[in-house]
Enzyme design. Structure first.
Site, PDB file in Angstrom:
ATOM      1  N   ASP A   6       5.874 -34.817  23.782  1.00 53.51           N
ATOM      2  CA  ASP A   6       6.033 -34.761  25.234  1.00 53.51           C
ATOM      3  C   ASP A   6       7.288 -35.538  25.635  1.00 53.51           C
ATOM      4  O   ASP A   6       7.459 -36.694  25.266  1.00 53.51           O
ATOM      5  CB  ASP A   6       4.785 -35.382  25.882  1.00 53.51           C
ATOM      6  N   HIS A   7       8.170 -34.893  26.369  1.00 57.89           N
ATOM      7  CA  HIS A   7       9.385 -35.527  26.892  1.00 57.89           C
ATOM      8  C   HIS A   7      10.258 -36.145  25.809  1.00 57.89           C
ATOM      9  O   HIS A   7      10.564 -37.338  25.835  1.00 57.89           O
ATOM     10  CB  HIS A   7       9.031 -36.593  27.942  1.00 57.89           C
TER      11      HIS A   7
END
Length: 311
Positions: A82-83
Site C-alpha cells: 500500500d502506497h
C-alpha cells in the site's frame, strides 16, 4: 493455496458488481481476524502492507504471517504493498514475495507519475506481479501519507486514458472525496462522494478496475466505546457505508479499509483493560481484539463489499 494476484479477483468483481476488501495488516491478530472472517464467509481478500507496517513489524515477519494464514485457510489471498513511495520500495516488495504493489506517484507531476509508474509496471510484470497506481490526491493522514485538505485534488477523468495507456497499470486508485485516517469530515459537514467523476472514469475506461482509498466508515458505536474507556477521539467521522455499497456495485473493485480495523481493535482492548485492571497477559486482551477485527471484517464483507461466497 498459494498467494494470488488481483487479476482474476478484479475481473470477477467487475462483472459481478461487488468489491474486494483490502485490509491493512500490522500484526498476527489482525491477519488472523481478517482471514478467519474471509474464510468463514468464503470471500476473496487482499492483505495490504504500508510503509509504517513494514517499519513496525518488518517485511519478513509480515510475509511469514500471511504464509501462515494461507496454510490455515483455503482462500484466495493477494499480498499488496500500500502506497509504495518509489520504484525501490516496490522492487523490494516484488522481490520479497508480494503479488501486488501500489506505486503512489500522486504527489508528482502527471508526466513524472507516468514515468515512475511505467518503470514499476515493467519490472512487476516481468515478475508476474500486478500494479496499482493513483491519479488525484486524497487528503488525510495514514502512516507516511500526509496530505492537507487544501492540497488534495479530485481525479481528472480527462487524464485517465492517457495514464493507463502509457503506463500499462493494472488498476487505478482515484480521488472522489474519500480521505485517509479517522477524521474524514468535520461535524455538521455532509459526507459526499463525487460519483459523477467515478462514472466518467468508468465510461472512459470500460471494464477497468478502480480502487477507493481512505474508505473506512469509522463506526460511531466503536468510537463511543473508545471514548467511554479513556480514549480521546472526538469528531472522528468516516465514509457512510451506503456510499461505499454504491461504489462497490460500479467499477470499484477494491476498497481499502484500515482505520476501521484499528478502531475495532482499540475499542476491544480499552474495554477489556478497563474491566479487568488486574490482567497483564497480552493474550487476554488480544483475544477479544482479534475477535473484534474478525467481526468488523465480516460486517464489511456482508454489508458493504458484497463479496461473500465469491472465493
Amino acid at each position: 493455496m498459494p498467494l494470488v494476484t488481483t487479476t482474476e479477483m478484479f475481473k470477477k468483481a467487475y462483472e459481478g458488481g461487488y468489491a474486494i476488501g483490502a485490509f491493512n495488516v500490522n500484526n498476527m491478530e489482525i491477519v488472523q481476524g481478517i482471514t478467519e472472517a474471509a474464510s468463514e464467509l468464503k470471500a476473496p481478500v487482499i492483505l495490504q502492507v504500508s510503509a509504517g507496517a513494514r517499519k513496525y513489524a518488518k517485511h519478513t515477519y509480515l510475509v511469514k504471517l500471511v504464509e501462515a494464514a494461507l496454510a490455515e485457510n483455503d482462500l484466495p489471498i493477494a499480498l499488496h504493498l500500500d502506497h509504495g513511495a518509489d520504484f525501490e520500495i516496490c522492487k523490494s516488495c516484488i522481490d520479497g514475495g508480494f503479488t501486488s504493489v501500489m506505486i503512489d506517484g500522486s504527489a508528482r507531476s502527471f508526466a513524472e507519475n507516468i514515468a515512475e509508474t511505467k518503470k514499476v509496471v515493467e519490472y512487476a510484470h516481468d515478475h508476474g506481479v500486478v500494479v496499482e497506481a493513483e491519479l488525484g490526491k486524497l487528503a488525510g493522514i495514514e502512516d507516511a501519507v500526509h496530505v492537507k485538505a487544501e492540497d488534495a485534488s479530485y481525479t481528472n477523468p480527462a487524464e485517465v486514458e492517457e495514464f493507463v495507456t502509457k503506463t500499462g497499470v493494472d488498476s487505478l486508485a482515484i480521488a472522489i472525496g474519500t480521505s485517509h485516517g479517522a477524521y474524514k469530515f468535520k461535524p455538521g459537514q455532509k459526507p459526499q462522494l463525487r460519483f459523477d467523476i467515478l462514472e466518467e472514469v468508468s465510461r472512459r475506461l470500460p471494464g477497468f478496475p478502480i480502487v477507493l482509498h481512505g474508505a473506512s466508515s469509522v463506526p460511531q458505536d466503536l468510537v463511543k466505546v473508545i471514548n467511554q474507556y479513556g480514549g480521546e477521539m472526538p469528531d472522528a467521522i468516516g465514509i457512510p457505508e451506503e456510499m461505499l455499497r454504491q461504489a462497490a456495485r460500479s467499477a470499484v473493485c477494491k476498497i481499502n479499509i484500515d482505520s476501521d480495523v484499528r478502531v475495532a481493535m482499540t475499542a476491544a482492548i480499552r474495554k477489556y483493560m478497563a474491566e479487568n485492571p488486574s490482567h497483564f497477559d497480552p493474550r487476554q486482551y488480544l483475544t477479544p481484539a482479534r475477535a473484534a477485527v474478525k467481526a468488523m471484517v465480516a460486517h464489511k464483507i456482508n454489508e458493504v463489499l458484497g463479496c461473500a461466497g465469491k472465493a
